[in-house]
Design a protein around this motif. Sequence first.
Motif, PDB file in Angstrom:
ATOM      1  N   SER A  86      41.720  38.801  23.785  1.00 49.26           N
ATOM      2  CA  SER A  86      42.034  39.648  24.941  1.00 49.26           C
ATOM      3  C   SER A  86      41.255  40.961  24.833  1.00 49.26           C
ATOM      4  CB  SER A  86      43.543  39.879  25.032  1.00 49.26           C
ATOM      5  OG  SER A  86      43.960  40.751  24.009  1.00 49.26           O
ATOM      6  N   GLY A  87      41.446  41.824  25.808  1.00 49.32           N
ATOM      7  CA  GLY A  87      40.682  43.076  25.868  1.00 49.32           C
ATOM      8  C   GLY A  87      40.799  43.926  24.605  1.00 49.32           C
ATOM      9  N   THR A 162      39.234  55.516  28.442  1.00 49.98           N
ATOM     10  CA  THR A 162      39.492  54.420  29.383  1.00 49.98           C
ATOM     11  C   THR A 162      39.002  54.832  30.763  1.00 49.98           C
ATOM     12  OG1 THR A 162      41.706  55.333  29.655  1.00 49.98           O
ATOM     13  CG2 THR A 162      41.509  53.368  28.303  1.00 49.98           C
ATOM     14  N   HIS A 164      39.477  53.146  33.807  1.00 54.38           N
ATOM     15  CA  HIS A 164      40.683  53.066  34.628  1.00 54.38           C
ATOM     16  C   HIS A 164      41.860  53.020  33.665  1.00 54.38           C
ATOM     17  CE1 HIS A 164      43.329  50.463  37.507  1.00 54.38           C
ATOM     18  NE2 HIS A 164      43.793  51.681  37.353  1.00 54.38           N
ATOM     19  N   THR A 166      45.052  52.040  32.990  1.00 58.12           N
ATOM     20  CA  THR A 166      45.927  51.053  33.623  1.00 58.12           C
ATOM     21  C   THR A 166      47.380  51.529  33.736  1.00 58.12           C
ATOM     22  OG1 THR A 166      44.508  49.460  32.525  1.00 58.12           O
ATOM     23  CG2 THR A 166      46.487  48.584  33.552  1.00 58.12           C
ATOM     24  N   ASP A 191      36.323  51.875  27.893  1.00 56.51           N
ATOM     25  CA  ASP A 191      37.156  50.702  28.137  1.00 56.51           C
ATOM     26  C   ASP A 191      37.191  50.479  29.649  1.00 56.51           C
ATOM     27  OD1 ASP A 191      39.355  49.163  28.878  1.00 56.51           O
ATOM     28  OD2 ASP A 191      40.633  49.875  27.250  1.00 56.51           O
ATOM     29  N   VAL A 193      38.251  47.569  30.925  1.00 55.11           N
ATOM     30  CA  VAL A 193      39.011  46.314  31.053  1.00 55.11           C
ATOM     31  C   VAL A 193      39.671  46.195  32.426  1.00 55.11           C
ATOM     32  CG1 VAL A 193      40.966  44.994  30.141  1.00 55.11           C
ATOM     33  CG2 VAL A 193      39.351  46.048  28.563  1.00 55.11           C
ATOM     34  N   SER A 194      40.254  47.293  32.923  1.00 54.36           N
ATOM     35  CA  SER A 194      40.940  47.171  34.219  1.00 54.36           C
ATOM     36  C   SER A 194      40.135  47.748  35.386  1.00 54.36           C
ATOM     37  CB  SER A 194      42.323  47.821  34.157  1.00 54.36           C
ATOM     38  OG  SER A 194      42.207  49.209  33.937  1.00 54.36           O
ATOM     39  N   LYS A 215      41.796  40.102  33.939  1.00 55.40           N
ATOM     40  CA  LYS A 215      42.226  41.173  34.859  1.00 55.40           C
ATOM     41  C   LYS A 215      41.566  40.940  36.220  1.00 55.40           C
ATOM     42  CE  LYS A 215      44.558  43.528  31.578  1.00 55.40           C
ATOM     43  NZ  LYS A 215      44.789  44.815  30.931  1.00 55.40           N
TER      44      LYS A 215
END
Length: 376
Positions: A86-87, A162, A164, A166, A191, A193-194, A215
């Motif tokens: 996963s992320g 990050t 976004h 999350t 990051d 990821v989102s 995502k």
Amino acid sequence: MIRTLKYTKPTPTPTVSVHPSWAAAESQDAICLLPGPVAIAPRVTAAFHKPLVYHRSDEFVPLFEGVRAKLSAMVGGVPVGMFIGSGTLANDAVAATLAADPAKDNGLVLVSGEFGERLMKQAHCSGLSPRILSWDWGRAWHLDEVEAAMQRMPAGGWVWGTHHETSTGVLNDLPGLVALARKYGHRVCVDCVSSLATVPLDLTGVYLATGASGKAIGSYAGVAFVFANPADLAHLDTSRIPTYLNVSATVTTVGPRFTAPSPMIHALDVALDVFATAEKSQARFGQIAELGGLVRRRLTAAGFTLLASDDVASPAIVTFAPPDGMASAAFVAMCRDWGYQIAGQSGYLAERRLVQLAVMGHVSRAEIERLLDRLS
Ligand SMILES: *Cc1c(COP(=O)(O)O)cnc(C)c1O
């Protein structure tokens, strides 16, 4: 006599008490507005169920490389390495890469929510001790404070945050951060990821960036991405990087370095069709922006307090407080009764009495409007 057996899903009868595994399967019928897992399109599910392919076969390697090419094209052509996980795994690979850098002690981590905090912990676990800049939940990075911190760092350092966040639904100013880092000679790790697949993303000026399959790309969780130019990694002492987390080797290897499950790659390949051209990507980003805008407007009109202000809000996730002092869990349960799965059960949301609606997956405007009608 040979008979062909055709599998049909048995219908559980209401008079018989159902096994818990059936109850779980039924709960998937709720419309998923979680920020992961997301609602998955039927064609992606169909691709996941293709027959298994050996990860070293002539069929698999081009498929795997095709997925990498599609991902790179989404972010301005930066090469990508894919890991099975996963992320968080992708972020651990970033931490391990930074820990192998001569400038490992010259770092800065930006924290403005749960996921920034995780990056900080991951940095610590990899033996890094970066400076930390943090802001309250719902705030974006303050780039003037970032600049002041960068100014005090010897050139050649790194900053990690990050894009976004999350947990709060705040979309930080990545181009602004990249411009500042360039000015002071530092490298940006981010990051995404989102944010990947929710907004246009140019990673050409970024040292290391992460993403994940489960995502907004709209596939199953389980494939983690690290975007990096191999030339930028040539100076690293890779002898001390854990084998699986070696970004440089992962980006430069053709095909998977280790076992890769073909269903996840088949599904990811089909999910990426939505972003196959610049026009298609723009159309998808437009759709997310429209849905996110609708959620924000309708919730505001209904008297809900949104955590992120309009100027820093991500289009993909809206974080807000349930009405009248209602606990997050109670609000989540109410939405569940109405046929919707929303976020609010994670400790970090529940303890702040927050919940989230995410429009990252395969959901229609009509499905979202039905929930907003109930909440108005
Ligand atoms: C989801 C997410 C991650 C990774 O979490 P996993 O549980 O490992 O999938 C990392 N960063 C952000 C910003 C995320 O939204």
